[in-house]
Design a protein around this motif. Structure first.
Motif: not given
Length: 402
Positions: A69-86
């Motif tokens: 969901p878009k809100q989760l991606v937004t929250n991740l970005s606001s936390m500084g997470f754009d690229t997932p770990t392995p």
């Protein structure tokens, strides 16, 4: 006063035979009472940090590539997470697709986000469901709740923390508000279910986090009983640092054709420079104080064997002007959490802890782990030193040897 890297070194860096790493080199030291713990061979505590050689394929995706969901991606970005770990990169798609999964990963690799994101995505789609997350320790359960709070910002997702050391009647009242996610430790979860306060009939997602630790701590009966109360139609996610017959047994009994992924790199041990401090007759506390005065000891986790010893050491260091706190089983959960928060936010830079209390601690930028008292097993040692040397940084572990 003390010696480092002396007679136990063989060659310029004194590597020991790593085939011995799972053995217990116990022996009774002369002059010790019969109830004194055995000592491990000090050679086990000496190993330089290596450059981490990961066999995991590099991550090329971003969180926006997943069906989130878009809100989760937004929250991740606001936390500084754009690229997932392995572990996130490999686990997200099968979990989002509803598969049962066994994830093997070292501590500090981001596995919490790997299972929290799909849970939140599922609850956004169907808020009538529940999810249950079981963790081995109160501290880890609190950490998971904090992560969920950040990731679900702006979403009507309610969580409840169900752990010992805090008032059970307050938790009973919180359960009456119909939270979406239950996060707890096995004993308290079992207690609440037996009281009729925890209804698991609509729980269609369960996470068993740090499964090997839960089994080591003797929770197998509580976990087995809790799993028996869950609907048969469910998704079960199991995460563990190691896998053995006990973990396989739980998986075989309670999971449906689980996928198994492993992104273990060995980085926890490889990224930590391990050494010993030979006391050579010097006063132990004096040696510790001299170490802590050095500027490079910026954020230090010290392990002691007993609750009494940890508290005494903390008081002594505090009286000598050090910024220090302690966590152990004799402290109330609110006290333990306050001290841990102070350590995370740099209000204190030294934390003294017992093994049990320290399980689940996830604190960034710990520069040093000091084994003031030696661990009972090599597995405990590896767990201890895994608190440093995270996120690609090199940490240092020192073990006192008399």
């Amino acid at each position: 006063m003390y010696q480092q890297r002396n007679s136990f070194r063989s060659g310029s860096r004194g590597r020991h035979n790593r085939s011995n790493s799972n053995r217990s080199f116990g022996h009774n030291r002369s002059g010790r009472g019969r109830f004194q713990p055995k000592q491990l061979d000090p050679r086990l505590f000496i190993k330089p940090a290596d450059a981490v050689q990961s066999e995991v394929a590099p991550v090329t995706s971003t969180f926006s590539d997943f069906k989130l969901p878009k809100q989760l991606v937004t929250n991740l970005s606001s936390m500084g997470f754009d690229t997932p770990t392995p572990i996130q990169d490999q686990a997200l798609t099968p979990i989002l697709n509803g598969h049962d999964l066994i994830g093997l990963a070292d501590t500090g690799t981001g596995k919490t986000i790997a299972f929290v994101l799909p849970i939140l995505a599922k609850l956004i789609k169907d808020p009538a469901q529940n999810a249950l997350i079981i963790a081995p320790t109160r501290e880890l359960a609190v950490q998971i709740k904090d992560d969920i709070k950040a990731l679900s910002n702006g979403l009507p997702i309610k969580t409840v923390l169900l752990i010992g050391g805090t008032g059970i009647y307050r938790q009973i009242q919180e359960l009456k508000r119909n939270p979406h996610i239950f996060i707890g430790t096995p004993g308290r979860l079992k207690d609440l279910h037996e009281r009729g306060s925890l209804n698991l009939n609509n729980t269609h997602t369960i996470v068993l986090d740090e499964m090997d630790r839960m089994l080591d701590m003797g929770f197998v009966k509580d976990i087995t009983k809790l799993l028996s109360f869950l609907p048969k139609e469910r998704q079960t996610l199991l995460f563990s640092t190691t896998i053995d017959d006990r973990v396989e047994g739980i998986a075989h009994t309670f999971m449906n054709n689980p996928l198994k992924i492993s992104v273990k790199t060995g980085a926890t041990a490889q990224n930590v420079d391990q050494d010993v401090v030979h006391l050579s007759g010097s006063d132990k506390i004096s040696v510790l104080k001299e170490l802590l005065k050095q500027q490079r000891f910026q954020k230090v986790l010290i392990f002691g064997r007993t609750k009494y010893g940890v508290e005494k050491l903390s008081v002594t260091l505090s009286q000598n002007g050090f910024s220090v706190g302690a966590i152990h089983g004799n402290k109330r959960q609110s006290q333990r959490q306050r001290v841990l928060t102070d350590f995370k936010t740099d209000r204190i830079n030294i934390l003294v802890a017992t093994d049990v209390a320290a399980r689940g601690i996830d604190v960034k930028d710990i520069t040093h782990v000091i084994n003031y008292d030696q661990p009972d097993t090599y597995a405990d040692y590896i767990h201890r030193i895994g608190r440093t040397g995270r996120a690609g940084k090199t940490g240092q572990a020192l073990t006192f040897v008399e």
